[in-house]
Write a protein that holds these residues in place. Structure first.
Motif, PDB file in Angstrom:
ATOM      1  N   ASN A 120     -12.116  -6.021  -8.062  1.00  0.00           N
ATOM      2  CA  ASN A 120     -12.666  -5.113  -9.071  1.00  0.00           C
ATOM      3  C   ASN A 120     -11.664  -4.014  -9.452  1.00  0.00           C
ATOM      4  O   ASN A 120     -12.015  -2.856  -9.596  1.00  0.00           O
ATOM      5  N   GLY A 121     -10.387  -4.427  -9.565  1.00  0.00           N
ATOM      6  CA  GLY A 121      -9.374  -3.479 -10.021  1.00  0.00           C
ATOM      7  C   GLY A 121      -9.074  -2.379  -9.038  1.00  0.00           C
ATOM      8  O   GLY A 121      -8.608  -1.311  -9.441  1.00  0.00           O
ATOM      9  N   GLY A 122      -9.325  -2.595  -7.757  1.00  0.00           N
ATOM     10  CA  GLY A 122      -8.972  -1.622  -6.730  1.00  0.00           C
ATOM     11  C   GLY A 122     -10.061  -0.619  -6.422  1.00  0.00           C
ATOM     12  O   GLY A 122      -9.850   0.265  -5.578  1.00  0.00           O
ATOM     13  N   ASN A 123     -11.242  -0.723  -7.069  1.00  0.00           N
ATOM     14  CA  ASN A 123     -12.325   0.189  -6.723  1.00  0.00           C
ATOM     15  C   ASN A 123     -12.731   0.008  -5.263  1.00  0.00           C
ATOM     16  O   ASN A 123     -13.133   0.962  -4.600  1.00  0.00           O
ATOM     17  N   SER A 124     -12.620  -1.212  -4.769  1.00  0.00           N
ATOM     18  CA  SER A 124     -12.856  -1.475  -3.352  1.00  0.00           C
ATOM     19  C   SER A 124     -11.941  -2.601  -2.899  1.00  0.00           C
ATOM     20  O   SER A 124     -11.577  -3.485  -3.689  1.00  0.00           O
ATOM     21  N   TRP A 125     -11.536  -2.533  -1.619  1.00  0.00           N
ATOM     22  CA  TRP A 125     -10.649  -3.527  -1.029  1.00  0.00           C
ATOM     23  C   TRP A 125     -11.309  -4.055   0.250  1.00  0.00           C
ATOM     24  O   TRP A 125     -12.004  -3.322   0.944  1.00  0.00           O
ATOM     25  N   GLN A 126     -11.016  -5.318   0.562  1.00  0.00           N
ATOM     26  CA  GLN A 126     -11.482  -5.880   1.834  1.00  0.00           C
ATOM     27  C   GLN A 126     -10.320  -6.560   2.546  1.00  0.00           C
ATOM     28  O   GLN A 126      -9.430  -7.115   1.917  1.00  0.00           O
ATOM     29  N   GLN A 127     -10.345  -6.450   3.846  1.00  0.00           N
ATOM     30  CA  GLN A 127      -9.304  -7.086   4.659  1.00  0.00           C
ATOM     31  C   GLN A 127      -9.615  -8.583   4.768  1.00  0.00           C
ATOM     32  O   GLN A 127     -10.703  -8.976   5.185  1.00  0.00           O
ATOM     33  N   ILE A 128      -8.648  -9.430   4.369  1.00  0.00           N
ATOM     34  CA  ILE A 128      -8.865 -10.874   4.420  1.00  0.00           C
ATOM     35  C   ILE A 128      -7.986 -11.560   5.454  1.00  0.00           C
ATOM     36  O   ILE A 128      -8.180 -12.747   5.746  1.00  0.00           O
TER      37      ILE A 128
END
Length: 591
Positions: free
Chosen positions: A72-80
C-alpha cells in the motif's frame, strides 16, 4: 518508481534504528514510515507505487537478515523473511513473484560467505542460487531484462581488497565473473618511451600490454604461473621480466613472444635493469641473503656479484643505473620478516665491487629514482624507529642522504617516481593507507592527492608532471593525465575527428604541457609545414620545418604562443602535419 514525485529511500544509523522515508513531492519533503523490525536497511525496490520491498539486517553476532514488504505504498510494512546470521545488502524484483536478494552470511549460518538468493513466490520463500564464498559482499543487483542481470561485490583478502562483477543470462540460475585481470597483484609497471605503450606484470605469470595509453590492456602469453615482480623495457620491443624462483623472461618483439631464460639462481627476483641490449642486472633475495647478478650477453648468462654486509633478510628491492659502470641497489626486508634490513649500495665499476653508500640503523628501502642526473636522487621506504621518514634524498650524488617526512603512520612507501627534480609521487604499501602523495618542491613538502582506493599500491611511473601510471593489488592499473587530481582510463577519441595523443611519425612531449612542448618529427614523413589549430579550427601557430631542420630531423619547441608571440590560453590544441594522411595530434596546455 512511477513518476517524478514519488520515491523512497532507506537506511539506518548502524545501531538497529531503521530509516524508511517516502516523498510525494519530488524530494522536497520526506515522511517517515513505520518499520516492523529494528533493522538497518541497505536497499529498497518498488514494482509500482503500491508494491515494494526493502532488505537489511540487525547488528549483532554476524547480523540477522530481514526482508520486508508493502502493498500500500509504504503506509504499512510486514516482515516476510528473517534469518539469523545472514545480512541483506541488495534486493531487486522483476515482477510480483520473481525477486533476488544478495548479501553475506556468517560462517556459523550454514552458508558462509556472500550469496545471491531467489524467490518465485513473491518473497514467501527463498532459495540460494549462487554462493561465491570468497566474496565479502554482494551489493547492488540489477536486471536489463528477465534473463540478463548483473551484480557487484567486494573481496577483502590478503591482496588488499578488490571489486568483482557478476553476470547472469539465465534469470539468475547461474552467475559468471566478468573480471578480466588477475584477482591478485600487479607488482610493476613500465612505459619505456611514451605514455602510450606500456607493460604491467604481476601474479600468476601475468604480463599485460597497452598500446593506447591504458585505454585497453591485453594479456600476453608467458606459459608460467610464477609471480612477476619487475619489468624493464629498453624500448617498445626489447624487454625483460623477473619474478619468483629465479624466473627470468625476455622478449624482442614487444611481448608477442616471451622466452624463458636461465637466470642461474633460484632467488626471488624483485628487480631487473638493463643498461643496453647486452648489459643488465637482476636482483632479489636468495636462501642466504641478497642477490645481485650481472649479464653481458643480453641475459643468456649470469654471474653472481658480491654484496657487503649481507644477511638472510636483506632483499635487494630495486636497481638504478646511470651507465654500464655506475649504479645503485637498495635493500629492504620482506613483509614476512618484519624487521629492518635497509641499506643503499653503490658501484662505480660495473658491479665488480659494491660498497655501502648509506646504512641507517633502522630502515627498509624499496624503490629508487634519479630523475634528471646523477646528483639528485630519491629512495622510498621506511626509516626511523617510529617510521618518521618515508623518503630520503641526495643532492650530491649519494655522498649524503637526508630524510623526508611524508606522514602516513608506519606504513612504508614502496614506490617513488619523479618527473623531474621537483615533481614526484610516492605510493604506500597496503595497511590502512592505500594512498598516494605528491611533492612539487623536491620533497620539502608532501601532500596526499585524490587517489583513494581500496587497492594497495605497489609501483608508480611518472611520465611527466601530469601523466602518471600506478599499479597495485586487486589487479589495479590507474592513470592520471592532470597531475593526480583525477585518475581515469583515458580515451583518445574526442568524438569529432580522428585525433590521437601521437602518431608514429610525430611525437609530442610532455602532453599536457605548462610552459613548453617538444614536437619531434622527420620532415620527409610529415611534409615541410606543421600547423597548430585551436578548437575553433583557427590556425594559431605555424612552423616551417625546412628552416629549422638538421639531418632530416626536427625537434621544435613550442612555448604555447601564437604567431605574434602572444601567450595562448590553456585548453586543447591540434598539431597538424602538412601530410594529410597523418592524424592530427591533440595537445593540452594547462596553467
Amino acid at each position: 518508481p512511477v513518476d517524478a514525485n514519488t520515491g523512497y529511500t532507506v537506511g539506518g544509523n548502524l545501531t538497529s534504528t531503521p530509516v524508511l522515508l517516502k516523498t510525494t513531492d519530488g524530494g522536497s519533503n520526506w515522511n517517515t514510515q513505520t518499520s516492523p523490525a529494528n533493522v538497518t536497511y541497505w536497499d529498497v525496490c518498488f514494482l509500482d507505487n503500491q508494491n515494494g520491498y526493502a532488505g537489511g539486517y540487525t547488528l549483532g553476532s554476524g547480523g540477522n537478515g530481514t526482508i520486508i514488504k508493502t502493498t500500500n505504498g509504504g503506509n504499512s510494512w510486514q516482515q516476510i523473511w528473517y534469518y539469523e546470521l545472514r545480512e541483506i545488502y541488495s534486493i531487486r524484483f522483476l515482477d510480483a513473484q520473481t525477486g533476488y536478494a544478495g548479501g553475506w552470511a556468517h560462517p556459523n549460518s550454514g552458508w558462509s560467505g556472500s550469496f545471491i538468493m531467489k524467490t518465485t513466490n513473491g518473497g514467501s520463500s527463498w532459495t540460494p542460487v549462487f554462493l561465491p564464498k570468497f566474496m565479502t559482499y554482494v551489493l547492488p543487483i540489477g536486471f536489463a531484462n528477465t534473463l540478463t542481470g548483473y551484480a557487484a561485490g567486494y573481496v577483502y583478502d590478503q591482496n588488499g581488497g578488490h571489486g568483482q562483477l557478476l553476470k547472469t543470462t539465465d534469470a539468475g540460475t547461474s552467475w559468471n565473473f566478468l573480471n578480466t585481470g588477475p584477482e591478485g597483484i600487479f607488482w610493476a609497471v613500465d612505459f619505456p618511451e611514451t605514455d602510450l605503450v606500456g607493460y604491467a606484470v604481476g601474479d600468476a605469470g601475468y604480463i599485460c600490454k597497452t598500446t593506447d595509453g591504458g585505454g585497453t590492456w591485453v594479456q600476453q602469453t608467458t606459459g608460467t604461473g610464477q609471480i612477476f615482480y619487475d619489468v624493464d623495457f629498453l624500448d617498445s620491443q626489447l624487454g625483460f621480466a623477473v619474478g619468483a624462483n629465479g624466473t627470468f623472461f625476455k622478449t624482442t618483439n614487444g611481448g608477442n613472444v616471451w622466452t624463458p631464460k636461465n637466470s642461474n639462481t633460484t632467488a626471488t627476483l624483485y628487480a631487473v635493469k638493463f643498461i643496453n641490449s647486452q648489459i643488465g642486472y637482476i636482483a632479489g633475495l636468495g636462501s642466504t641473503g641478497g642477490v645481485i647478478m650481472k649479464s653481458t650477453d643480453g641475459g643468456d648468462n649470469w654471474i653472481s656479484q658480491t654484496i657487503p654486509n649481507n644477511n638472510t633478510y636483506r632483499a635487494i628491492q630495486d636497481l638504478f643505473f646511470f651507465n654500464a659502470d655506475t649504479g645503485y641497489a637498495v635493500a629492504g626486508a620482506t613483509p614476512s620478516y618484519g624487521g629492518a634490513a635497509g641499506l643503499v649500495y653503490k658501484t662505480t665499476n660495473g658491479g665488480q665491487t659494491w660498497v655501502e653508500n648509506y646504512a641507517p640503523s633502522s630502515a627498509n628501502f624499496y624503490a629508487i629514482d634519479f630523475p634528471e642526473n646523477s646528483q639528485v636522487g630519491y629512495i622510498s621506504g621506511l626509516m626511523g624507529g617510529t617510521g618518521t621518514y618515508k623518503m630520503i634524498k641526495t643532492t650530491n650524488g649519494g655522498n649524503s642522504w637526508t630524510g623526508q617526512n611524508l606522514g602516513g603512520g608506519i606504513v612504508p612507501a614502496v614506490g617513488v617516481s619523479f618527473a623531474d627534480n621537483l615533481v614526484g609521487y610516492a605510493v604506500f604499501r597496503p595497511g590502512g593507507y592505500h594512498m598516494m602523495m605528491k611533492t612539487t618542491n623536491g620533497g620539502s613538502n608532501w601532500f596526499a592527492i585524490n587517489s583513494l582506493t581500496w587497492h594497495g599500491y605497489e609501483d608508480i611511473q611518472a611520465m611527466s608532471e601530469s601523466i602518471v601510471y600506478a599499479v597495485g593489488r586487486g589487479g589495479m592499473i590507474r592513470k592520471t593525465t592532470n597531475g593526480g587530481s583525477v585518475w581515469i582510463a583515458e580515451s583518445d577519441d574526442d568524438g569529432n575527428i580522428n585525433v590521437n595523443s601521437h602518431n608514429p611519425r610525430l611525437w609530442v612531449y610532455p602532453n599536457p604541457f605548462r610552459n613548453n612542448v617538444h614536437i619531434r618529427c622527420r620532415m620527409h614523413d610529415t611534409g615541410s609545414m606543421i600547423k597548430i589549430y585551436d578548437v575553433s579550427g583557427r590556425v594559431v601557430k605555424s612552423f616551417n620545418l625546412e628552416s629549422c631542420i638538421m639531418n632530416h630531423e626536427s625537434n621544435i619547441v613550442w612555448a604555447g604562443d601564437d604567431d605574434n608571440g602572444s601567450s595562448l590560453p590553456s585548453g586543447v590544441y591540434f598539431i597538424v602535419p602538412e601530410d594529410k594522411s597523418l592524424s592530427p595530434v591533440r595537445v593540452v596546455k594547462i596553467r
